[in-house]
Structures are given as C-alpha cells and as structure tokens.
Design an enzyme around this catalytic site. Structure first.
Site, PDB file in Angstrom:
ATOM      1  N   TYR A  82       0.851  -1.052  -0.114  1.00 44.53           N
ATOM      2  CA  TYR A  82       0.053   0.039   0.077  1.00 44.53           C
ATOM      3  C   TYR A  82       0.968   1.318   0.008  1.00 44.53           C
ATOM      4  CZ  TYR A  82      -3.840  -3.165   1.477  1.00 44.53           C
ATOM      5  OH  TYR A  82      -4.748  -4.334   1.605  1.00 44.53           O
ATOM      6  N   LYS A 128       5.481 -14.218   2.021  1.00 46.28           N
ATOM      7  CA  LYS A 128       5.007 -15.049   0.958  1.00 46.28           C
ATOM      8  C   LYS A 128       6.624 -15.224   0.303  1.00 46.28           C
ATOM      9  CE  LYS A 128       2.512 -17.328  -2.070  1.00 46.28           C
ATOM     10  NZ  LYS A 128       2.164 -18.726  -1.828  1.00 46.28           N
ATOM     11  N   ASP A 170      -0.707 -18.111   2.566  1.00 47.93           N
ATOM     12  CA  ASP A 170      -1.631 -18.879   2.151  1.00 47.93           C
ATOM     13  C   ASP A 170      -2.046 -20.053   3.088  1.00 47.93           C
ATOM     14  OD1 ASP A 170       0.548 -19.663   1.361  1.00 47.93           O
ATOM     15  OD2 ASP A 170       0.116 -20.549  -0.787  1.00 47.93           O
ATOM     16  N   ASP A 214      -4.160  -7.257   6.282  1.00 53.91           N
ATOM     17  CA  ASP A 214      -5.422  -6.370   6.110  1.00 53.91           C
ATOM     18  C   ASP A 214      -6.410  -7.778   5.818  1.00 53.91           C
ATOM     19  OD1 ASP A 214      -7.539  -4.841   5.664  1.00 53.91           O
ATOM     20  OD2 ASP A 214      -6.466  -4.162   3.478  1.00 53.91           O
ATOM     21  N   ASP A 249      -9.286  -9.583   8.692  1.00 54.53           N
ATOM     22  CA  ASP A 249     -10.874  -9.746   8.491  1.00 54.53           C
ATOM     23  C   ASP A 249     -11.164 -11.037   8.651  1.00 54.53           C
ATOM     24  OD1 ASP A 249     -10.948  -7.019   7.734  1.00 54.53           O
ATOM     25  OD2 ASP A 249     -12.349  -7.236   6.198  1.00 54.53           O
TER      26      ASP A 249
HETATM   27 MG    MG Z   1      -9.442  -4.154   5.550  1.00 55.51          MG
END
Ligand code: MG
Ligand code: NAI
Length: 358
Positions: free
Chosen positions: A140, A191, A224, A248, A252
């Site tokens: 980001y 990763k 993963d 992020d 969630d």
């Molecule tokens: Mg989020």
C-alpha cells in the site's frame, strides 16, 4: 489524591455508521471519566469525510497533520461513501494520515467476545490473538501508475515497497508485543517463496531481530498456509505479524473467526510517540445499515479502551471493557450478533454498568 490527568482527543467520525459509533463511544467514555473521576477527557469534533470532500474538494484540511498533532490521540469512525470511489475516500482520509504520521504499527486484538460465537470447533476456548500489521509501506505504498488508459494495451503497475528500516521497526514491535503476552509466541507471515525480494528481506530481518528475544518462540508461515492454520489449528497461534496487504486480509478473517467484525478494534500506533496515534473500529462505513441506529458500537468501545491503555489509563480501560462484557453477556446485543437492541440501547446499558462501578 494524585493529580488528575487530562486528555484531548480528536474525534473524526467520518462517514456512514462512523458518526453513530463514535458518538456512542464518546457518551460511554465521558460517562466513564465522570464516574471514575481519575482522569479528564475532552473530544473535539473534526468534520473530515465525504461531506467535507464534496464541499471543499479534499477529504481533510490542508493543515491536517498539525491539527492532529495538537491532540493526545484520535478516535476515528469510518470513511467511504456509495457515490465516491473507495480508493479516493480511503487515500483521501485514512491513508493520508497513517503514512505521514508514521502510524506504522496497526494492532488488532482479536478475541471471541462474550455474546459472540466463534464458528470454529477447533478453537477450544474461542480465539485470543494479537495481529500486528505493517502500516506504512509494502503493497500500500502508493507507488505505481497507469499508461495507455482505456486502450486494449492499457497497463497498470502497483509496486510494493519494503525497506529495512520499516521491516525492522515493525518486527521489533511484534516481538515486544509477543513478549508481553503470556504465551510469548509469534508467527511471522510472508510469501517469500513467490515474492523473492521484499519478503525474503522480511524473513532475514525476522531471524536477526529474533536473536534479541530469546524468550519468544517464533515461527514463519506463508500467508496462504496461514489461512489454513487459522481455521484448522487456531490454538497454535498467539501473535501474528505481516505486511500491510497480508494482514489486512488476515485480520478480516480473524475477526470473522472470532465471531463478528462488529466487535473488532484496531489501533494505528506511532510507537515512538512523536505523533498522536489513531484508534478505530476495523469495520467500514456499512452503507446497508447507516441511519438505522443499529450499528454495533462495541468495536469502537474496544478501540477507545485500547486508546485509554495507550494514554496510560490501563485501569479505566479494564473497567470499561468489563462493563461492555457484562452488557454483552447479559444478551444486550445489536442485530449483527443476533440481538434485538439498537445502538443507543447498548450505550445506555454500558452507562448503567459504569454507574455500578462506584
Ligand atoms: Mg480491511
Ligand atoms: P463494512 O465493514 O462497512 O461492512 C461489511 C458488512 O459488515 C456490512 O454488512 C455491514 O453492515 C456489517 N457491519 C460493519 N460494521 C458493523 C457494525 N459496527 N455493526 C453491525 N454491522 C456492521 O465493509 P464494506 O461494505 O466492504 O465497505 C463499505 C465502505 O466502507 C466502503 O466505502 C469501504 O471502502 C469502506 N471501508 C472503510 C474502512 C475504514 O474506514 N477503516 C474499512 C473498511 C471499509
């Protein structure tokens, strides 16, 4: 009697249900301060958000960083509106603050909360994790661009940036966080099999920082595989650290595994304390329930409790959380948790619990 501490908080309710949950939280925190009498707290309203954008062309004021630096901390609601593209609103407000204020540690405690049901039968006592997300760069970082717009050969780049400086500081923060928790257990998520530059650097820095924390047990996981472990072996996890994008997504997932995003809090911290930190629920502006008065305020209550801890009011934060837990345990819940209460009903019940503190 020790001198009463006094805090000034920037309240940035933002969009959608943001104003509903922030106003609910201010009521509860003001009630707490008044009842305990051990600290003073004052909230100043800051009108940044989509309405402000439509009026001025910008999501925040020109002097937004200086404005925020006048405060001890910020309490943020949510940003995002149905008629503005999400990348405009998110970069206009939240990402405009996180980067420049170097709020580099995004901390998300995840716990199966009273009143919520953990959907995992593999979590013997529910979930109790601490997620640490690198919050200043990575995927980001905002680097990239678009060429040949609208053509069949249009091209876009989204360049992830990983610096030794930023990885080292978040890694150190994560090890310290793991060390402060009873299990002293950290999982470093990357990763680094397919992303062979930036995330190999992550692995190398993790191994070197780990040497300074011999009492912390740590392991690494590919992102993963981590999703599988979170679902299948939740009891094997305590503290997790990862990149901006990976965490992020994982946070969630963690909120959903704990039971509901309506109770998930987050802190955007500047651990150097040069800038005020920002506390906010994980959820967004929830257009589907905006204005109905049924938004779950618990995620924002918990974010405010994290803010009180950051300010040094650990005891007040613990008391606030016990009041919130009592209310949830008593079944006074909003519809997202299967209850029939509205936002104000939860506020009133928590305020009534706070009154019982004295
Ligand atoms: Mg989020
Ligand atoms: P969302 O979190 O706003 O909503 C997802 C679902 O969860 C909806 O069904 C909503 O009703 C429910 N929900 C969320 N918070 C709740 C609460 N406190 N009580 C009860 N139910 C709740 O995520 P979505 O729909 O992906 O995004 C909506 C807007 O919010 C978008 O503009 C997005 O960019 C923005 N957003 C902003 C964030 C922020 O300000 N930090 C974070 C996530 C999304």
């Amino acid at each position: 009697m020790s001198a009463t501490k006094s805090y000034r908080i920037a309240s940035i309710p933002g969009d959608g249900i943001g104003p509903e949950v922030v106003s609910a939280t201010i009521q509860v925190v003001e009630k707490l301060a008044k009842t305990l009498g051990t600290f003073d707290i004052e909230f100043d309203h800051i009108p940044w958000g989509t309405a402000y954008y439509k009026e001025t062309g910008k999501y925040v004021s020109e002097d937004c960083l200086d404005t925020l630096r006048k405060y001890d901390a910020g309490l943020f609601g949510a940003v995002g509106a149905p008629d503005v593209p999400d990348h405009i609103s998110l970069w206009g407000l939240l990402l405009a603050l996180r980067g420049p204020l170097q709020l580099y540690a995004n901390v998300r405690p995840v716990k199966t909360f009273p009143g919520t049901k953990c959907p995992l039968n593999t979590a013997t006592k529910g979930i109790d994790w601490m997620l640490v997300r690198e919050n200043s760069e990575g995927e980001y970082a905002g680097q990239g661009g678009r060429s040949h717009v609208g053509q069949p050969w249009e091209a876009a780049t989204e360049v992830a940036i990983f610096t030794r400086h930023a990885i080292e500081r978040i890694m150190r923060f994560a090890f310290e966080t793991a060390q402060s928790r009873p299990r002293k257990l950290l999982t470093v998520v990357t990763k680094s099999n397919s992303m062979r530059n930036g995330l190999v650097l992550w692995d190398e820095i993790a191994a070197s920082v780990a040497k300074d924390f011999p009492d912390v047990t740590w392991d690494k996981m590919l992102v993963d595989a981590m999703t599988v472990r979170m679902v299948g072996k939740p009891d094997s996890i305590d503290t997790i650290v990862g990149t901006n994008l990976h965490m992020d997504i994982l946070s969630d997932l963690a909120a959903a595994l704990a039971g509901s995003i309506g109770v998930a809090p987050s802190s955007n911290l500047d651990p150097t304390r040069k800038n005020p930190s920002l506390f906010e629920p994980v959820h967004g502006s929830a257009f589907d329930i905006t204005g109905k008065g049924v938004a779950n305020p618990v995620a924002t209550f918990w974010s405010a409790a994290e803010m009180l801890i950051w300010l040094g009011e650990k005891d007040a934060a613990a008391k606030l959380m016990s009041c919130v837990e009592n209310v949830c345990s008593a079944g006074i819940l909003t519809p997202d948790l299967g209850g029939t209460s509205n936002t104000q009903g939860v506020v009133d019940a928590v305020c009534a619990e706070i009154e019982k503190l004295i």
